[in-house]
Design a protein around this motif. Sequence first.
Motif, PDB file in Angstrom:
ATOM      1  N   ILE A  14       0.844  -1.206   0.000  1.00 51.18           N
ATOM      2  CA  ILE A  14       0.000   0.000   0.000  1.00 51.18           C
ATOM      3  C   ILE A  14       0.876   1.252   0.000  1.00 51.18           C
ATOM      4  N   GLN A  15       1.908   1.246   0.851  1.00 49.62           N
ATOM      5  CA  GLN A  15       2.764   2.435   0.932  1.00 49.62           C
ATOM      6  C   GLN A  15       3.513   2.663  -0.377  1.00 49.62           C
ATOM      7  N   ASN A  16       4.024   1.585  -0.968  1.00 46.14           N
ATOM      8  CA  ASN A  16       4.745   1.752  -2.228  1.00 46.14           C
ATOM      9  C   ASN A  16       3.824   2.242  -3.332  1.00 46.14           C
ATOM     10  N   PHE A  17       2.573   1.762  -3.304  1.00 50.74           N
ATOM     11  CA  PHE A  17       1.604   2.244  -4.298  1.00 50.74           C
ATOM     12  C   PHE A  17       1.413   3.753  -4.152  1.00 50.74           C
ATOM     13  N   ALA A  18       1.249   4.210  -2.897  1.00 53.70           N
ATOM     14  CA  ALA A  18       1.035   5.641  -2.679  1.00 53.70           C
ATOM     15  C   ALA A  18       2.268   6.436  -3.084  1.00 53.70           C
ATOM     16  N   ARG A  19       3.467   5.911  -2.734  1.00 61.46           N
ATOM     17  CA  ARG A  19       4.698   6.634  -3.070  1.00 61.46           C
ATOM     18  C   ARG A  19       4.893   6.716  -4.570  1.00 61.46           C
TER      19      ARG A  19
ATOM     20  N   ASN B  46      -5.604  13.335  -4.591  1.00 63.66           N
ATOM     21  CA  ASN B  46      -5.323  13.920  -3.285  1.00 63.66           C
ATOM     22  C   ASN B  46      -5.336  12.893  -2.167  1.00 63.66           C
ATOM     23  N   TYR B  47      -6.160  11.839  -2.309  1.00 65.42           N
ATOM     24  CA  TYR B  47      -6.133  10.777  -1.293  1.00 65.42           C
ATOM     25  C   TYR B  47      -4.774  10.085  -1.315  1.00 65.42           C
ATOM     26  N   ILE B  48      -4.256   9.842  -2.543  1.00 64.80           N
ATOM     27  CA  ILE B  48      -2.953   9.170  -2.652  1.00 64.80           C
ATOM     28  C   ILE B  48      -1.861  10.056  -2.062  1.00 64.80           C
ATOM     29  N   ASP B  49      -1.947  11.371  -2.373  1.00 70.05           N
ATOM     30  CA  ASP B  49      -0.959  12.299  -1.825  1.00 70.05           C
ATOM     31  C   ASP B  49      -0.982  12.260  -0.298  1.00 70.05           C
ATOM     32  N   ALA B  50      -2.188  12.293   0.270  1.00 77.11           N
ATOM     33  CA  ALA B  50      -2.302  12.290   1.731  1.00 77.11           C
ATOM     34  C   ALA B  50      -1.725  11.002   2.304  1.00 77.11           C
ATOM     35  N   LEU B  51      -2.024   9.863   1.661  1.00 72.73           N
ATOM     36  CA  LEU B  51      -1.514   8.581   2.150  1.00 72.73           C
ATOM     37  C   LEU B  51       0.007   8.550   2.102  1.00 72.73           C
ATOM     38  N   LYS B  52       0.561   9.077   0.999  1.00 70.95           N
ATOM     39  CA  LYS B  52       2.017   9.086   0.877  1.00 70.95           C
ATOM     40  C   LYS B  52       2.647   9.994   1.930  1.00 70.95           C
ATOM     41  N   LEU B  53       2.053  11.182   2.124  1.00 73.38           N
ATOM     42  CA  LEU B  53       2.633  12.126   3.079  1.00 73.38           C
ATOM     43  C   LEU B  53       2.612  11.544   4.487  1.00 73.38           C
ATOM     44  N   PHE B 216       7.580  22.459   6.724  1.00 76.90           N
ATOM     45  CA  PHE B 216       6.783  21.317   7.163  1.00 76.90           C
ATOM     46  C   PHE B 216       6.705  20.304   6.039  1.00 76.90           C
ATOM     47  N   GLY B 217       7.132  19.086   6.316  1.00 74.08           N
ATOM     48  CA  GLY B 217       7.038  18.051   5.299  1.00 74.08           C
ATOM     49  C   GLY B 217       6.443  16.797   5.905  1.00 74.08           C
ATOM     50  N   GLY B 218       6.266  15.796   5.069  1.00 72.76           N
ATOM     51  CA  GLY B 218       5.842  14.486   5.542  1.00 72.76           C
ATOM     52  C   GLY B 218       4.507  14.501   6.265  1.00 72.76           C
ATOM     53  N   LYS B 219       4.499  13.929   7.467  1.00 72.82           N
ATOM     54  CA  LYS B 219       3.246  13.754   8.209  1.00 72.82           C
ATOM     55  C   LYS B 219       2.590  15.095   8.515  1.00 72.82           C
ATOM     56  N   TYR B 220       3.413  16.108   8.818  1.00 73.15           N
ATOM     57  CA  TYR B 220       2.840  17.412   9.161  1.00 73.15           C
ATOM     58  C   TYR B 220       2.108  18.000   7.963  1.00 73.15           C
ATOM     59  N   LEU B 221       2.728  17.861   6.795  1.00 70.18           N
ATOM     60  CA  LEU B 221       2.094  18.385   5.580  1.00 70.18           C
ATOM     61  C   LEU B 221       0.806  17.619   5.295  1.00 70.18           C
TER      62      LEU B 221
END
Lengths: 183, 301
Positions: A14-19, B46-53, B216-221
Amino acid sequence: MINDKNSQKIVDIIQNFARKHSLFVLAYGTGCGAIEIPPTMTSRYDAERFGIRGAATPRQADVLLITGYLTTKTVKRVIRVYEQMQDPKYVIGFGSCTINGGMYWDSYNTIKVLDRYLPVDIYINGCMPRPEAVIEGFIKLQKKIMEGRAEGAKHYKENLEWYRANQKKVLGPTTPHIQEYNW
Amino acid sequence: MDFLIKTLGAIATIIVAFIVGMLYMGINRKITARVQNRVGPPVWQNYIDALKLVSKKTSVHHGVMQHLAPAFLMISSMGTLLFIPILRGQSWFPNLSYHGDLIFILYFMVLGSLGMALGAGQTGNPNAAIGITRGLSQMVGFEIPWVMALVAMMIQYHTTSISDLMAIQQQHGWLMFQNPLAFLAAILAMLGMFRYSPFDIVGAPAELASGPISEFGGKYLGLMMSSGSIFAFTKLTLYVDLFMGGASNIVVLLIETFTLYLIPMLYGLVSPRYRTEQAIRYFWGWPTVLGLAALVYSVVI
């Protein structure tokens, strides 16, 4: 249960998909290749349809795109920018200059092989590569991320002394020595 | 039992706000791309962006306030959401409304921005400092017509409760037509509230390196992005409640909020960015005049 190997595998997928589908690119555009970035991002080639978009600062970025040659002056800044980025992070070497020095191979103040100073995940060759080639490079990186093989940052941490020694050779006493940039 | 139902309802409200807000942002990106003759990202980008961040590692430390700033934003947007009636006359989506909640919301809505200002100030980034200055100046600009519009309605109907205003609109028709001057002032203030172009002077990526959020990056963003989308839905729902009489079911709510959301989005697509003083002059011009006229209208009528 949480540390179970199978559940970790699912989390990784899941994480790799999002990345893979959300790459924030910090374009370090001091080389001449930077001119190919605007057409890649805007209407003609539209990299945003693959989830690739620009990031304003190193803190928010995932991909460091190094477009072309680096002088010994700028390589110090690139190292600093790279170490400010948050894991997981990837580096794309763009153009011949990052591979073997290109037309600057016998220059007195440019570095030749970027991989000796920063861990490069994907090279895009050409002088210069066209936007199609850039997008193909990004897609190769996406494939690599999905397979879990884009581990340049891990490699950099494990072999930090080797990279630091190489950096010291060109930078001398001005080599960055701070491990974490929290200022 | 009642408490349990209210708690579950509050959680459901926040989840719905997150999903809808993120979807609106995704549609915004898609429409922007189509206007610029691009294909654009999918609407679920945007959901994918949020999950990645959220799945990024984050190891930046500047001080306590820097860690608290995203929490302030989240508290402000979620708290405001819980004080706003989402649907009219339903036991679902319960809210904490009481007499005088309109005045409370006026103050509570700016809490997130002030917390963010403290947090961004502690990061020590000069871009963040400039962004804060611009943001607070702009807030001084658009708060004036916005407060005038709300006070005009409070005077006109002698109430400071959103639920009462919604009930009144059931008898007299939408406030949009009862006090059109107040509606116009509030809509013009909304352009600044959403911070889309031409009022994106706070987080201008090209000149300020995204302003207050530059460190601010990652989880904070990711947290800021989620709270931003919840806050967008909150503001749109507040406008629907105040001027369009609230919605009786979720489909009507989505149609009405999206129609309102189109106004700042489409206005932004055809406008270049203002400078700070131009933005403030804009809000202290016609929107304030309209707000004053709405006040006079509400006193006279």
